[in-house]
Scaffold this motif. Structure first.
Motif, short mmCIF file in Angstrom:
data_model
loop_
_atom_site.label_atom_id
_atom_site.label_comp_id
_atom_site.label_asym_id
_atom_site.label_seq_id
_atom_site.Cartn_x
_atom_site.Cartn_y
_atom_site.Cartn_z
N PHE A 120 -8.27 27.74 19.94
CA PHE A 120 -7.37 28.03 21.06
C PHE A 120 -8.15 28.68 22.21
O PHE A 120 -7.70 28.68 23.36
N ARG A 124 -7.27 27.82 25.88
CA ARG A 124 -6.55 28.73 26.77
C ARG A 124 -7.18 28.70 28.16
O ARG A 124 -6.48 28.68 29.17
N TYR A 144 -0.36 23.46 18.52
CA TYR A 144 -1.30 24.45 17.98
C TYR A 144 -0.94 24.78 16.53
O TYR A 144 0.22 25.02 16.21
#
Ligand code: FAD
Ligand code: FES
Length: 274
Positions: A120, A124, A144
């Motif tokens: 992630f 991000r 996710y």
């Protein structure tokens, strides 16, 4: 701006904040001593004086040059030391290195992003970048997965993303608990329910090797062309400059030619999922 010297000589950065994301993952908020730029998907080497350095992909927005965030999973020697850092301590940053996401190629398209665990982090950063220019995309869907609800990271960011026009978020955990209201199972189950116009879509995959493999196979089965699946590869690295050969994956230096590749580029190289 990062000058070329920071590829070789670490730029000092002060730890401003340490955020505990999960029992094994922390985010460091760093303030570099001078502005530091990177493109989303490129990586840095984080240096701890006296201990060594390790590669990380910044998890913050590439549009911010006065602060930088890295999200670190504890796996061994250097990452254990990083987890002990306190605000006020000083680390070094070398970079940025490599080739990040070719965002211009995503313009006008639907983007599906498949991430797992600490994968992630680069995602991000990519999402911050996409949010800043959201009118350029049809829609962006994040799928996710993590092992358990407590290992789901960036909860405030996920809430913010859910409130952002054109963005959708779906999450799954391998093992749910009674408080979990989203899906249970491996992350690829989230892809089964997606309504995408695959002809006008690209996919981005980042996470542990096994997730990358099965995520890619699922996307291929759904009809995504090999050239529209972007993978962020992790190999052991040292110099970051295409000199030492530590990161070789077949004919590629992952540090210089990647870490972002299309599946088409690397599908015939050895051990891509190791
Ligand atoms: C381009 C790139 C970006 C990365 N971005 C992130 C990130 O944003 N957040 C994050 O937490 N981690 C990231 N990693 C992985 C991170 O660099 C490793 O976890 C770290 O180098 C391990 O160092 P260590 O000294 O703590 O572990 P070691 O004591 O060296 O090793 C412990 C275990 O980790 C494994 N390991 C070591 N290096 C790597 C590596 N490069 N990739 C995968 N496994 C490794 C070893 O095989 C061993 O099993 C990235 C790696 C690369 C190549
Ligand atoms: S890390 Fe040295 S060649 Fe890639």
């Amino acid at each position: 701006m990062a000058d070329k010297a920071s590829l070789y000589r670490p730029l000092k950065a002060r730890v401003d904040k340490v955020i505990t994301e999960s029992p094994t993952i922390k985010t460091l908020v760093l303030i570099p001593e001078s502005e530091f730029s990177f493109k989303t998907g490129e990586f840095i080497e984080l240096t701890l004086n006296g201990y060594g350095e390790a590669p990380f992909t910044p998890s913050s927005s590439p549009l911010e040059t006065r602060r930088l965030e890295v999200t670190v999973m504890k796996t061994g020697y250097v990452t254990n030391k990083i987890h002990e850092l306190k605000p006020g301590e000083v680390v070094g940053i070398r970079g940025p290195f490599g080739r990040g996401y070719p965002i211009e190629k995503f313009y006008g398209k639907e983007i599906v992003i498949v991430g797992g665990g600490c994968g992630f982090a680069p995602i991000r950063s990519l999402l911050y970048n996409l949010i800043a220019i959201k009118e350029k995309f049809e829609k962006v869907i994040l799928c996710y997965g993590s092992k358990t609800p407590e290992e789901c990271i960036y909860k405030p960011f996920v809430d913010e993303l859910r409130r952002t026009e054109r963005f959708e978020v779906y999450r799954s955990v391998d093992r749910a608990d009674e408080g979990w209201t989203e899906k249970e199972g491996v992350v690829t189950i989230l892809l089964e329910d997606l309504k995408m116009n695959i002809k006008n879509s690209v996919a981005v995959v980042c996470g542990p090797p096994v997730m990358m493999k099965f995520g890619t196979l699922k996307l291929l089965e759904m009809g995504y062309p090999e050239s529209d699946i972007y993978l962020s590869m992790e190999k052991n690295m040292s110099c970051g400059l295409g000199k030492c050969g530590h990161c070789m994956m077949g004919k590629y230096y992952v540090c210089k030619d990647g870490p972002v590749f299309t599946y088409e580029e690397i599908k015939n190289e050895p051990d891509i999922w190791l």
